[in-house]
Design a protein around this motif. Structure first.
Motif, short mmCIF file in Angstrom:
data_model
loop_
_atom_site.label_atom_id
_atom_site.label_comp_id
_atom_site.label_asym_id
_atom_site.label_seq_id
_atom_site.Cartn_x
_atom_site.Cartn_y
_atom_site.Cartn_z
N ILE A 228 -6.13 -10.12 -14.53
CA ILE A 228 -6.13 -11.29 -13.71
C ILE A 228 -6.49 -12.57 -14.40
N GLN A 229 -6.99 -12.49 -15.57
CA GLN A 229 -7.25 -13.54 -16.16
C GLN A 229 -6.11 -14.27 -16.94
N SER A 230 -4.91 -13.37 -17.20
CA SER A 230 -3.92 -13.63 -17.67
C SER A 230 -2.77 -13.84 -16.74
N ASN A 231 -2.75 -13.02 -15.63
CA ASN A 231 -1.61 -13.06 -14.61
C ASN A 231 -2.55 -12.79 -13.17
N ASN A 232 -2.80 -13.83 -12.51
CA ASN A 232 -3.41 -13.48 -11.19
C ASN A 232 -2.52 -12.93 -10.11
N ARG A 233 -1.42 -12.61 -10.17
CA ARG A 233 -0.43 -12.03 -9.29
C ARG A 233 -1.27 -10.59 -9.08
N THR A 234 -1.53 -10.37 -7.72
CA THR A 234 -2.17 -8.99 -7.32
C THR A 234 -1.50 -8.60 -6.14
N SER A 235 -1.18 -7.07 -6.27
CA SER A 235 -0.88 -6.49 -4.87
C SER A 235 -1.98 -5.29 -4.53
N ILE A 236 -2.12 -5.33 -3.23
CA ILE A 236 -3.21 -4.12 -2.77
C ILE A 236 -2.45 -3.46 -1.59
N ILE B 263 -3.97 -1.16 1.52
CA ILE B 263 -5.09 -0.87 2.11
C ILE B 263 -4.57 0.50 3.23
N MET B 264 -5.43 1.46 2.93
CA MET B 264 -4.91 2.68 3.92
C MET B 264 -5.76 3.10 4.88
N ASP B 265 -5.21 3.53 5.84
CA ASP B 265 -6.04 4.32 7.11
C ASP B 265 -5.43 5.75 7.17
N TYR B 266 -5.86 6.71 6.37
CA TYR B 266 -5.10 8.00 6.59
C TYR B 266 -5.18 8.53 7.85
N PRO B 267 -6.34 8.73 8.60
CA PRO B 267 -6.51 9.35 9.71
C PRO B 267 -5.43 8.57 10.89
N ARG B 268 -5.19 7.53 10.91
CA ARG B 268 -4.16 6.92 11.88
C ARG B 268 -2.72 6.50 11.09
N LYS B 269 -2.51 6.95 9.77
CA LYS B 269 -1.30 6.70 9.46
C LYS B 269 -0.77 5.38 9.13
N ALA B 270 -1.68 4.53 8.80
CA ALA B 270 -1.48 3.26 8.78
C ALA B 270 -1.65 2.73 7.34
N ARG B 271 -0.97 1.74 6.87
CA ARG B 271 -0.98 1.13 5.69
C ARG B 271 -0.68 -0.14 5.68
N LEU B 272 -1.41 -1.11 5.10
CA LEU B 272 -0.86 -2.63 5.24
C LEU B 272 -0.90 -3.16 3.57
N LYS B 273 0.33 -3.43 3.12
CA LYS B 273 0.69 -4.03 1.84
C LYS B 273 0.18 -5.68 1.87
N VAL B 274 -0.33 -5.99 0.73
CA VAL B 274 -0.79 -7.29 0.63
C VAL B 274 -0.32 -7.95 -0.79
N TRP B 275 0.55 -9.03 -0.81
CA TRP B 275 0.63 -9.85 -2.01
C TRP B 275 -0.28 -10.93 -2.25
N ALA B 276 -0.94 -11.09 -3.25
CA ALA B 276 -2.12 -12.01 -3.39
C ALA B 276 -1.98 -12.76 -4.73
N ARG B 277 -2.58 -13.91 -4.78
CA ARG B 277 -3.51 -14.55 -6.06
C ARG B 277 -4.76 -14.33 -6.15
N SER B 278 -5.06 -13.59 -7.31
CA SER B 278 -6.67 -13.43 -7.35
C SER B 278 -7.42 -14.40 -8.11
N GLU B 279 -8.66 -14.57 -7.82
CA GLU B 279 -9.55 -15.44 -8.59
C GLU B 279 -10.98 -14.57 -8.71
N ILE B 280 -11.36 -14.90 -10.13
CA ILE B 280 -12.44 -14.10 -10.39
C ILE B 280 -13.71 -15.03 -10.04
#
Length: 200
Positions: free
Chosen positions: A100-108, A110-127
């Motif tokens: 992150i210190q050299s490239n703050n592009r981050t993807s996450i 987020i999973m909810d396995y019981p409900r079979k759902a997932r949310l994809k996020v593209w973001a810029r991270s800051e420490i």
């Protein structure tokens, strides 16, 4: 925030979509208006999570995917397009932090396995270190979770997308199974008590 297609659909991706016949459908998706901020359902989904998968990229261009976990609600919404989590002490490799210190592009994801759902996020991270924002550290502390917070990672969301649930296999935590089984266990206990009384 942007339409996620502005980030994800590069020229290379569009070329493959054209070759394999899906470009027409995804061209229509590109016309969808981008959300201006997180919806109530997205906020609830994010803040009930106990873990997510995070991808960063090294200065050499190698992607690195890491599991991030904590107590339910450790991932918090700070604003309409901003989320944050407490980075608890782990094995001290600091791969994500260094990336992150050299490239703050981050993807996450987020999973909810019981409900079979997932949310994809593209973001810029800051420490963020505690000395820089002690109030934020207090906001992200969990009274019953004693792991040490080394830093906070703030993610400013650039795009998001709900992913297809087709191949997600439902999985349940020990606590979720116990909660589901609790009324059945209560009924078993009642029946055993009745049998015992009849045998009296």
């Amino acid at each position: 925030m942007k339409n996620f297609t502005d980030i994800a659909f590069t020229d290379d991706v569009k070329k493959v979509q054209t070759e394999l016949g899906s470009r027409k459908n995804y061209r229509r998706m590109e016309q969808n208006p981008a959300p201006t901020e997180l919806s109530e359902s997205e906020i609830a989904f994010i803040e009930q999570s106990e873990f997510f998968y995070q991808a960063t990229v090294s200065s050499d261009g190698w992607p690195y995917v890491q599991h991030r976990g904590g107590p339910r609600g450790f991932l918090k919404v700070l604003a309409g397009n901003q989320i944050a989590y407490a980075d608890f002490r782990g094995n001290k490799q600091y791969l994500s932090v260094g990336n992150i210190q050299s490239n703050n592009r981050t993807s996450i994801i987020i999973m909810d396995y019981p409900r079979k759902a997932r949310l994809k996020v593209w973001a810029r991270s800051e420490i963020v270190n505690e000395s820089e924002n002690p109030q934020l550290f207090q906001q992200l502390k969990h009274p019953e979770y004693k792991a040490r917070i080394e830093r906070v990672i703030v993610l400013t969301i650039e795009a998001l997308d709900w992913n297809c649930p087709q191949h997600i296999k439902p999985r349940f935590t020990e606590q979720e199974v116990a909660e589901w089984f609790a009324p059945h266990q209560q009924r078993i206990d009642e029946l055993e008590a009745e049998i015992k009384a009849l045998k009296g």
